[in-house]
Design a protein around this motif. Structure first.
Motif, PDB file in Angstrom:
ATOM      1  N   LYS A 136     -17.268 -79.213 -24.603  1.00  0.00           N
ATOM      2  CA  LYS A 136     -16.284 -78.158 -24.834  1.00  0.00           C
ATOM      3  C   LYS A 136     -16.526 -77.043 -23.829  1.00  0.00           C
ATOM      4  CE  LYS A 136     -16.228 -74.614 -28.190  1.00  0.00           C
ATOM      5  NZ  LYS A 136     -16.491 -74.177 -29.560  1.00  0.00           N
ATOM      6  N   GLY A 137     -15.459 -76.479 -23.280  1.00  0.00           N
ATOM      7  CA  GLY A 137     -15.583 -75.282 -22.478  1.00  0.00           C
ATOM      8  C   GLY A 137     -15.702 -75.483 -20.989  1.00  0.00           C
ATOM      9  N   LYS A 138     -16.450 -74.565 -20.377  1.00  0.00           N
ATOM     10  CA  LYS A 138     -16.560 -74.495 -18.922  1.00  0.00           C
ATOM     11  C   LYS A 138     -17.941 -73.971 -18.562  1.00  0.00           C
ATOM     12  CE  LYS A 138     -13.960 -72.271 -15.158  1.00  0.00           C
ATOM     13  NZ  LYS A 138     -12.806 -71.373 -14.915  1.00  0.00           N
ATOM     14  N   MET A 139     -18.545 -74.556 -17.544  1.00  0.00           N
ATOM     15  CA  MET A 139     -19.898 -74.186 -17.116  1.00  0.00           C
ATOM     16  C   MET A 139     -19.897 -73.965 -15.609  1.00  0.00           C
ATOM     17  SD  MET A 139     -23.456 -76.281 -17.871  1.00  0.00           S
ATOM     18  CE  MET A 139     -22.747 -77.871 -17.564  1.00  0.00           C
ATOM     19  N   GLU A 140     -20.476 -72.838 -15.190  1.00  0.00           N
ATOM     20  CA  GLU A 140     -20.624 -72.545 -13.768  1.00  0.00           C
ATOM     21  C   GLU A 140     -22.092 -72.720 -13.406  1.00  0.00           C
ATOM     22  OE1 GLU A 140     -18.937 -68.670 -13.122  1.00  0.00           O
ATOM     23  OE2 GLU A 140     -16.905 -69.420 -13.490  1.00  0.00           O
ATOM     24  N   VAL A 141     -22.364 -73.704 -12.542  1.00  0.00           N
ATOM     25  CA  VAL A 141     -23.720 -74.055 -12.146  1.00  0.00           C
ATOM     26  C   VAL A 141     -23.934 -73.599 -10.698  1.00  0.00           C
ATOM     27  CG1 VAL A 141     -25.358 -75.971 -11.909  1.00  0.00           C
ATOM     28  CG2 VAL A 141     -23.590 -76.071 -13.667  1.00  0.00           C
ATOM     29  N   ARG A 142     -25.082 -72.990 -10.430  1.00  0.00           N
ATOM     30  CA  ARG A 142     -25.411 -72.509  -9.081  1.00  0.00           C
ATOM     31  C   ARG A 142     -24.327 -71.601  -8.525  1.00  0.00           C
ATOM     32  NH1 ARG A 142     -26.624 -77.716  -9.410  1.00  0.00           N
ATOM     33  NH2 ARG A 142     -24.815 -78.378  -8.236  1.00  0.00           N
ATOM     34  N   GLY A 143     -23.798 -70.705  -9.365  1.00  0.00           N
ATOM     35  CA  GLY A 143     -22.790 -69.749  -8.921  1.00  0.00           C
ATOM     36  C   GLY A 143     -21.352 -70.204  -9.071  1.00  0.00           C
ATOM     37  N   GLY A 144     -21.147 -71.429  -9.521  1.00  0.00           N
ATOM     38  CA  GLY A 144     -19.795 -71.949  -9.670  1.00  0.00           C
ATOM     39  C   GLY A 144     -19.195 -72.354  -8.335  1.00  0.00           C
ATOM     40  N   SER A 145     -18.064 -73.023  -8.362  1.00  0.00           N
ATOM     41  CA  SER A 145     -17.449 -73.556  -7.138  1.00  0.00           C
ATOM     42  C   SER A 145     -17.036 -72.452  -6.177  1.00  0.00           C
ATOM     43  CB  SER A 145     -16.264 -74.455  -7.480  1.00  0.00           C
ATOM     44  OG  SER A 145     -15.331 -73.760  -8.270  1.00  0.00           O
ATOM     45  N   GLU A 146     -16.754 -71.265  -6.679  1.00  0.00           N
ATOM     46  CA  GLU A 146     -16.372 -70.149  -5.798  1.00  0.00           C
ATOM     47  C   GLU A 146     -17.552 -69.628  -4.989  1.00  0.00           C
ATOM     48  OE1 GLU A 146     -14.299 -67.103  -7.910  1.00  0.00           O
ATOM     49  OE2 GLU A 146     -12.786 -68.499  -8.659  1.00  0.00           O
ATOM     50  N   ARG A 190     -28.581 -69.223 -12.101  1.00  0.00           N
ATOM     51  CA  ARG A 190     -28.047 -68.883 -13.415  1.00  0.00           C
ATOM     52  C   ARG A 190     -27.023 -69.950 -13.750  1.00  0.00           C
ATOM     53  NH1 ARG A 190     -24.199 -63.930 -15.453  1.00  0.00           N
ATOM     54  NH2 ARG A 190     -22.750 -64.860 -13.994  1.00  0.00           N
ATOM     55  N   THR A 191     -26.996 -70.362 -14.995  1.00  0.00           N
ATOM     56  CA  THR A 191     -25.956 -71.261 -15.487  1.00  0.00           C
ATOM     57  C   THR A 191     -25.124 -70.432 -16.449  1.00  0.00           C
ATOM     58  OG1 THR A 191     -27.423 -73.159 -15.247  1.00  0.00           O
ATOM     59  CG2 THR A 191     -25.500 -73.433 -16.663  1.00  0.00           C
ATOM     60  N   TYR A 192     -23.851 -70.231 -16.124  1.00  0.00           N
ATOM     61  CA  TYR A 192     -22.995 -69.262 -16.806  1.00  0.00           C
ATOM     62  C   TYR A 192     -21.836 -69.965 -17.510  1.00  0.00           C
ATOM     63  CZ  TYR A 192     -19.768 -65.333 -17.339  1.00  0.00           C
ATOM     64  OH  TYR A 192     -18.913 -64.394 -17.851  1.00  0.00           O
ATOM     65  N   PHE A 193     -21.473 -69.431 -18.680  1.00  0.00           N
ATOM     66  CA  PHE A 193     -20.395 -69.987 -19.488  1.00  0.00           C
ATOM     67  C   PHE A 193     -19.307 -68.922 -19.666  1.00  0.00           C
ATOM     68  CE2 PHE A 193     -24.375 -72.014 -20.417  1.00  0.00           C
ATOM     69  CZ  PHE A 193     -24.049 -73.352 -20.298  1.00  0.00           C
ATOM     70  N   PRO A 194     -18.216 -68.996 -18.894  1.00  0.00           N
ATOM     71  CA  PRO A 194     -17.176 -67.970 -18.976  1.00  0.00           C
ATOM     72  C   PRO A 194     -16.325 -68.054 -20.246  1.00  0.00           C
ATOM     73  CG  PRO A 194     -16.568 -69.635 -17.368  1.00  0.00           C
ATOM     74  CD  PRO A 194     -17.967 -69.952 -17.817  1.00  0.00           C
ATOM     75  N   VAL A 195     -16.359 -69.195 -20.918  1.00  0.00           N
ATOM     76  CA  VAL A 195     -15.632 -69.387 -22.180  1.00  0.00           C
ATOM     77  C   VAL A 195     -16.588 -70.057 -23.174  1.00  0.00           C
ATOM     78  CG1 VAL A 195     -13.388 -69.602 -21.012  1.00  0.00           C
ATOM     79  CG2 VAL A 195     -14.711 -71.657 -21.523  1.00  0.00           C
ATOM     80  N   ASP A 196     -16.230 -70.016 -24.456  1.00  0.00           N
ATOM     81  CA  ASP A 196     -17.050 -70.698 -25.463  1.00  0.00           C
ATOM     82  C   ASP A 196     -17.227 -72.155 -25.047  1.00  0.00           C
ATOM     83  OD1 ASP A 196     -17.141 -68.379 -26.973  1.00  0.00           O
ATOM     84  OD2 ASP A 196     -15.650 -69.054 -28.439  1.00  0.00           O
ATOM     85  N   SER A 197     -18.485 -72.605 -25.032  1.00  0.00           N
ATOM     86  CA  SER A 197     -18.788 -73.939 -24.524  1.00  0.00           C
ATOM     87  C   SER A 197     -19.863 -74.609 -25.367  1.00  0.00           C
ATOM     88  CB  SER A 197     -19.281 -73.848 -23.066  1.00  0.00           C
ATOM     89  OG  SER A 197     -18.327 -73.209 -22.249  1.00  0.00           O
ATOM     90  N   GLU A 198     -19.956 -75.921 -25.217  1.00  0.00           N
ATOM     91  CA  GLU A 198     -20.986 -76.687 -25.918  1.00  0.00           C
ATOM     92  C   GLU A 198     -21.330 -77.889 -25.055  1.00  0.00           C
ATOM     93  OE1 GLU A 198     -20.784 -77.269 -30.350  1.00  0.00           O
ATOM     94  OE2 GLU A 198     -20.548 -79.358 -29.711  1.00  0.00           O
ATOM     95  N   PHE A 199     -22.632 -78.200 -24.965  1.00  0.00           N
ATOM     96  CA  PHE A 199     -23.032 -79.381 -24.211  1.00  0.00           C
ATOM     97  C   PHE A 199     -24.308 -79.988 -24.770  1.00  0.00           C
ATOM     98  CE2 PHE A 199     -25.496 -76.132 -22.120  1.00  0.00           C
ATOM     99  CZ  PHE A 199     -26.624 -76.747 -21.605  1.00  0.00           C
ATOM    100  N   TYR A 200     -24.441 -81.282 -24.534  1.00  0.00           N
ATOM    101  CA  TYR A 200     -25.616 -82.068 -24.886  1.00  0.00           C
ATOM    102  C   TYR A 200     -26.374 -82.319 -23.586  1.00  0.00           C
ATOM    103  CZ  TYR A 200     -28.282 -86.338 -25.536  1.00  0.00           C
ATOM    104  OH  TYR A 200     -29.282 -87.270 -25.531  1.00  0.00           O
ATOM    105  N   MET A 201     -27.726 -82.256 -23.649  1.00  0.00           N
ATOM    106  CA  MET A 201     -28.504 -82.548 -22.447  1.00  0.00           C
ATOM    107  C   MET A 201     -29.801 -83.240 -22.802  1.00  0.00           C
ATOM    108  SD  MET A 201     -29.128 -80.302 -19.126  1.00  0.00           S
ATOM    109  CE  MET A 201     -29.861 -81.068 -17.681  1.00  0.00           C
ATOM    110  N   THR A 202     -30.169 -84.216 -21.972  1.00  0.00           N
ATOM    111  CA  THR A 202     -31.474 -84.858 -22.032  1.00  0.00           C
ATOM    112  C   THR A 202     -32.260 -84.404 -20.811  1.00  0.00           C
ATOM    113  OG1 THR A 202     -30.644 -86.800 -23.201  1.00  0.00           O
ATOM    114  CG2 THR A 202     -32.715 -87.058 -22.018  1.00  0.00           C
ATOM    115  N   PHE A 203     -33.461 -83.885 -21.052  1.00  0.00           N
ATOM    116  CA  PHE A 203     -34.351 -83.413 -19.997  1.00  0.00           C
ATOM    117  C   PHE A 203     -35.484 -84.418 -19.834  1.00  0.00           C
ATOM    118  CE2 PHE A 203     -32.477 -79.827 -22.163  1.00  0.00           C
ATOM    119  CZ  PHE A 203     -32.055 -79.000 -21.138  1.00  0.00           C
ATOM    120  N   LEU A 204     -35.650 -84.957 -18.646  1.00  0.00           N
ATOM    121  CA  LEU A 204     -36.754 -85.871 -18.361  1.00  0.00           C
ATOM    122  C   LEU A 204     -37.805 -85.075 -17.584  1.00  0.00           C
ATOM    123  CD1 LEU A 204     -34.671 -88.992 -17.372  1.00  0.00           C
ATOM    124  CD2 LEU A 204     -35.894 -88.588 -19.503  1.00  0.00           C
TER     125      LEU A 204
END
Length: 139
Positions: free
Chosen positions: A61-71, A93-107
């Motif tokens: 759900k939502g939107k995630m900006e990773v490493r500053g986002g595409s801009e 920084r990993t930024y969420f401009p709108v309400d978001s949800e994510f699942y992640m597995t960290f190895l």
């Protein structure tokens, strides 16, 4: 695990901003891995970190900006989306401009730092993730 039966708890404020909450889903000491789902309100973010090992995520759900986002030369991801984080990936920084949800597995661990190659603020391993989760359940 029925996720609706597990309460959301605050993710440590030293590692994030804006009220991120999480649910720890699994730890696998034999792999050094841990898996979680995160609820990220609009305007929230994770602080600077290195992925010492790889990871995979699914933005449900939502939107995630990773490493500053595409801009800014990074990536902007809109749900539903899958992503892979390579070993040694750095996120200022990993930024969420709108309400978001994510699942992640960290190895492997996440190393929270004040800058690329900077001071370590926290090293989040499977066992420290489990300890933080258990502490949140005790209170």
């Amino acid at each position: 695990m029925e996720l609706d039966k597990v309460a959301w708890v605050p993710f440590p404020e030293a590692l994030s901003a804006g009220g991120i909450r999480w649910k720890l889903l699994n730890v696998a000491p034999e792999l050094g891995s841990w898996a979680a789902i995160f609820e990220c309100p609009a305007g929230s973010s994770f602080n600077s970190h290195h992925h010492i090992g790889p990871g995979e995520y699914y933005l449900t759900k939502g939107k995630m900006e990773v490493r500053g986002g595409s801009e800014d030369g990074g990536d902007t991801v809109v749900a539903p989306a899958y992503g892979y984080e390579a070993t040694s990936a750095f996120h200022g920084r990993t930024y969420f401009p709108v309400d978001s949800e994510f699942y992640m597995t960290f190895l492997g661990p996440l190393q929270f730092t004040d800058a690329p190659g900077g001071q370590t603020i926290a090293l989040v391993t499977w066992d420290s993730a489990q300890a933080a989760w258990e502490a949140s359940q005790a209170g």
